[in-house]
Design a protein around this motif. Structure first.
Motif, mmCIF file in Angstrom:
data_model
loop_
_atom_site.group_PDB
_atom_site.id
_atom_site.type_symbol
_atom_site.label_atom_id
_atom_site.label_comp_id
_atom_site.label_asym_id
_atom_site.label_seq_id
_atom_site.Cartn_x
_atom_site.Cartn_y
_atom_site.Cartn_z
ATOM 1 N N THR A 160 31.624 31.552 73.987
ATOM 2 C CA THR A 160 30.526 32.266 74.634
ATOM 3 C C THR A 160 29.952 33.282 73.662
ATOM 4 O O THR A 160 30.540 33.577 72.628
ATOM 5 C CB THR A 160 31.014 33.004 75.896
ATOM 6 O OG1 THR A 160 31.954 34.001 75.508
ATOM 7 C CG2 THR A 160 31.650 32.051 76.889
ATOM 8 N N ASP A 161 28.817 33.843 74.028
ATOM 9 C CA ASP A 161 28.184 34.851 73.190
ATOM 10 C C ASP A 161 29.029 36.116 73.061
ATOM 11 O O ASP A 161 29.003 36.785 72.036
ATOM 12 C CB ASP A 161 26.810 35.230 73.746
ATOM 13 C CG ASP A 161 25.790 34.119 73.558
ATOM 14 O OD1 ASP A 161 26.027 33.229 72.698
ATOM 15 O OD2 ASP A 161 24.764 34.134 74.256
ATOM 16 N N SER A 162 29.775 36.450 74.111
ATOM 17 C CA SER A 162 30.485 37.735 74.100
ATOM 18 C C SER A 162 31.668 37.735 73.133
ATOM 19 O O SER A 162 31.988 38.769 72.567
ATOM 20 C CB SER A 162 30.975 38.089 75.503
ATOM 21 O OG SER A 162 32.121 37.333 75.848
ATOM 22 N N GLY A 163 32.338 36.621 72.984
ATOM 23 C CA GLY A 163 33.522 36.582 72.134
ATOM 24 C C GLY A 163 34.751 37.174 72.797
ATOM 25 O O GLY A 163 35.818 37.265 72.190
ATOM 26 N N SER A 164 34.634 37.616 74.051
ATOM 27 C CA SER A 164 35.780 38.187 74.754
ATOM 28 C C SER A 164 36.843 37.121 74.962
ATOM 29 O O SER A 164 36.568 35.924 74.951
ATOM 30 C CB SER A 164 35.335 38.782 76.094
ATOM 31 O OG SER A 164 34.440 39.853 75.864
ATOM 32 N N PHE A 165 38.080 37.563 75.139
ATOM 33 C CA PHE A 165 39.214 36.644 75.287
ATOM 34 C C PHE A 165 40.287 37.302 76.132
ATOM 35 O O PHE A 165 40.165 38.457 76.537
ATOM 36 C CB PHE A 165 39.763 36.240 73.911
ATOM 37 C CG PHE A 165 40.250 37.394 73.083
ATOM 38 C CD1 PHE A 165 41.585 37.774 73.111
ATOM 39 C CD2 PHE A 165 39.376 38.103 72.266
ATOM 40 C CE1 PHE A 165 42.033 38.834 72.341
ATOM 41 C CE2 PHE A 165 39.821 39.160 71.492
ATOM 42 C CZ PHE A 165 41.160 39.539 71.529
ATOM 43 N N SER A 166 41.347 36.556 76.415
ATOM 44 C CA SER A 166 42.460 37.138 77.160
ATOM 45 C C SER A 166 43.774 36.634 76.597
ATOM 46 O O SER A 166 43.848 35.552 76.006
ATOM 47 C CB SER A 166 42.357 36.814 78.652
ATOM 48 O OG SER A 166 42.488 35.426 78.861
ATOM 49 N N TYR A 167 44.784 37.462 76.780
ATOM 50 C CA TYR A 167 46.157 37.095 76.438
ATOM 51 C C TYR A 167 46.884 36.722 77.725
ATOM 52 O O TYR A 167 46.647 37.313 78.776
ATOM 53 C CB TYR A 167 46.918 38.295 75.855
ATOM 54 C CG TYR A 167 46.420 38.813 74.540
ATOM 55 C CD1 TYR A 167 46.670 38.126 73.364
ATOM 56 C CD2 TYR A 167 45.725 40.018 74.472
ATOM 57 C CE1 TYR A 167 46.224 38.630 72.143
ATOM 58 C CE2 TYR A 167 45.290 40.528 73.262
ATOM 59 C CZ TYR A 167 45.550 39.830 72.098
ATOM 60 O OH TYR A 167 45.116 40.319 70.902
ATOM 61 N N ALA A 168 47.788 35.779 77.634
ATOM 62 C CA ALA A 168 48.755 35.498 78.695
ATOM 63 C C ALA A 168 50.104 35.480 77.994
ATOM 64 O O ALA A 168 50.255 34.841 76.945
ATOM 65 C CB ALA A 168 48.465 34.159 79.367
ATOM 66 N N PHE A 169 51.072 36.190 78.548
ATOM 67 C CA PHE A 169 52.348 36.314 77.853
ATOM 68 C C PHE A 169 53.461 36.711 78.811
ATOM 69 O O PHE A 169 53.211 37.176 79.919
ATOM 70 C CB PHE A 169 52.249 37.345 76.726
ATOM 71 C CG PHE A 169 51.793 38.711 77.162
ATOM 72 C CD1 PHE A 169 52.698 39.705 77.483
ATOM 73 C CD2 PHE A 169 50.434 39.014 77.243
ATOM 74 C CE1 PHE A 169 52.274 40.967 77.883
ATOM 75 C CE2 PHE A 169 49.999 40.271 77.633
ATOM 76 C CZ PHE A 169 50.925 41.251 77.961
ATOM 77 N N ARG A 170 54.672 36.500 78.345
ATOM 78 C CA ARG A 170 55.829 36.984 79.079
ATOM 79 C C ARG A 170 56.295 38.258 78.395
ATOM 80 O O ARG A 170 56.587 38.268 77.202
ATOM 81 C CB ARG A 170 56.964 35.963 79.095
ATOM 82 C CG ARG A 170 58.174 36.471 79.879
ATOM 83 C CD ARG A 170 59.230 35.426 80.050
ATOM 84 N NE ARG A 170 59.787 35.074 78.749
ATOM 85 C CZ ARG A 170 60.659 34.093 78.566
ATOM 86 N NH1 ARG A 170 61.041 33.337 79.575
ATOM 87 N NH2 ARG A 170 61.127 33.839 77.365
ATOM 88 N N LEU A 171 56.349 39.334 79.163
ATOM 89 C CA LEU A 171 56.860 40.605 78.659
ATOM 90 C C LEU A 171 58.323 40.712 79.067
ATOM 91 O O LEU A 171 58.664 40.542 80.236
ATOM 92 C CB LEU A 171 56.074 41.784 79.231
ATOM 93 C CG LEU A 171 56.562 43.166 78.817
ATOM 94 C CD1 LEU A 171 56.451 43.354 77.309
ATOM 95 C CD2 LEU A 171 55.795 44.244 79.550
ATOM 96 N N ASN A 172 59.172 40.962 78.086
ATOM 97 C CA ASN A 172 60.596 41.143 78.310
ATOM 98 C C ASN A 172 60.910 42.617 78.171
ATOM 99 O O ASN A 172 60.501 43.249 77.189
ATOM 100 C CB ASN A 172 61.399 40.361 77.263
ATOM 101 C CG ASN A 172 61.095 38.885 77.316
ATOM 102 O OD1 ASN A 172 61.653 38.159 78.098
ATOM 103 N ND2 ASN A 172 60.168 38.444 76.478
ATOM 104 N N ALA A 173 61.628 43.157 79.142
ATOM 105 C CA ALA A 173 62.060 44.557 79.087
ATOM 106 C C ALA A 173 63.575 44.564 79.225
ATOM 107 O O ALA A 173 64.108 44.162 80.261
ATOM 108 C CB ALA A 173 61.417 45.365 80.198
ATOM 109 N N LEU A 174 64.252 44.998 78.193
ATOM 110 C CA LEU A 174 65.708 45.073 78.194
ATOM 111 C C LEU A 174 66.099 46.538 78.333
ATOM 112 O O LEU A 174 65.741 47.368 77.492
ATOM 113 C CB LEU A 174 66.291 44.493 76.902
ATOM 114 C CG LEU A 174 67.804 44.623 76.733
ATOM 115 C CD1 LEU A 174 68.549 43.874 77.830
ATOM 116 C CD2 LEU A 174 68.216 44.130 75.346
ATOM 117 N N ILE A 175 66.810 46.833 79.400
ATOM 118 C CA ILE A 175 67.323 48.189 79.622
ATOM 119 C C ILE A 175 68.826 48.130 79.414
ATOM 120 O O ILE A 175 69.529 47.399 80.119
ATOM 121 C CB ILE A 175 66.988 48.691 81.041
ATOM 122 C CG1 ILE A 175 65.489 48.586 81.295
ATOM 123 C CG2 ILE A 175 67.493 50.116 81.220
ATOM 124 C CD1 ILE A 175 65.093 48.795 82.734
#
Length: 160
Positions: free
Chosen positions: A39-54
Motif C-alpha cells: 500500500t501507499d502507507s507502508g504501514s505494517f504489523s508484527y505478530a509474535f509470542r512474548l515470553n515472560a519468565l519470572i
C-alpha cells in the motif's frame, strides 16, 4: 515494541518483589512474523509470542494472571474473546515458597509509517483503540445515557 514494555510495567506494578529485583523478570520474543501490504502507507504489523519468565516468584501466580488479564483487556482485547486462550503458562515448583513461571502470550503490534518532510520516515507503534465504553456516555460518545427509571415485563411494571 511498545506492548512489551507496557506488559513488563504491568507485571512489575502488580508484584512488589519484582520492583525490588527487576532482573528476575526476563522477556523475549519468538515465533515473530511481519504482516505488510503493498500500500501507499507502508504501514505494517508484527505478530509474535512474548515470553515472560519470572524467576523465584514468591507472590501467588494468580496475582500475575490478574495483572496480565487486566493488561490484555486494553492492549489485546481479542485474547479475551470466547474461544481464545488469554495466555499459556508453565510453573516449575522450586520449594514450598517459590516458583519459576513462564508466561507465553500471543500479541500483535501495528506500526504506522509516515514520510517526513525532507526525506525519511517516522515509525510509530499504534495504540489499540480502547475497547471499553465510558459508562456515562451513550453509544459513540453520544449524550449521557439517562438513568433507568423503570422496567416493564409483559405489560406490567417491575419494581426496581
Amino acid at each position: 515494541m511498545k506492548k512489551i514494555d507496557s506488559l513488563r510495567a504491568a507485571i512489575v506494578a502488580a508484584t512488589p518483589e519484582l520492583a525490588q529485583q527487576p532482573a528476575r523478570l526476563r522477556m523475549w520474543v519468538d515465533r515473530g512474523t511481519v504482516e505488510a501490504r503493498q500500500t501507499d502507507s507502508g504501514s505494517f504489523s508484527y505478530a509474535f509470542r512474548l515470553n515472560a519468565l519470572i524467576m523465584e516468584l514468591a507472590t501467588d501466580v494468580s496475582v500475575i494472571s490478574d495483572a496480565i488479564i487486566r493488561w490484555l483487556r486494553v492492549n489485546q482485547p481479542e485474547r479475551l474473546a470466547p474461544g481464545n486462550s488469554a495466555f499459556t503458562f508453565d510453573v516449575d515448583i522450586l520449594d514450598n515458597r517459590t516458583v519459576d513461571v513462564l508466561i507465553e502470550v500471543e500479541l500483535t503490534q501495528c506500526v504506522q509509517v509516515a514520510p517526513k518532510d525532507g526525506g525519511g520516515y517516522t515509525l510509530t507503534d499504534v495504540d489499540e483503540p480502547n475497547p471499553l465504553f465510558d459508562d456515562a456516555l451513550g453509544l459513540g460518545g453520544a449524550a449521557p445515557v439517562p438513568p433507568l427509571s423503570g422496567i416493564q415485563l409483559g405489560g406490567q411494571d417491575v419494581e426496581l
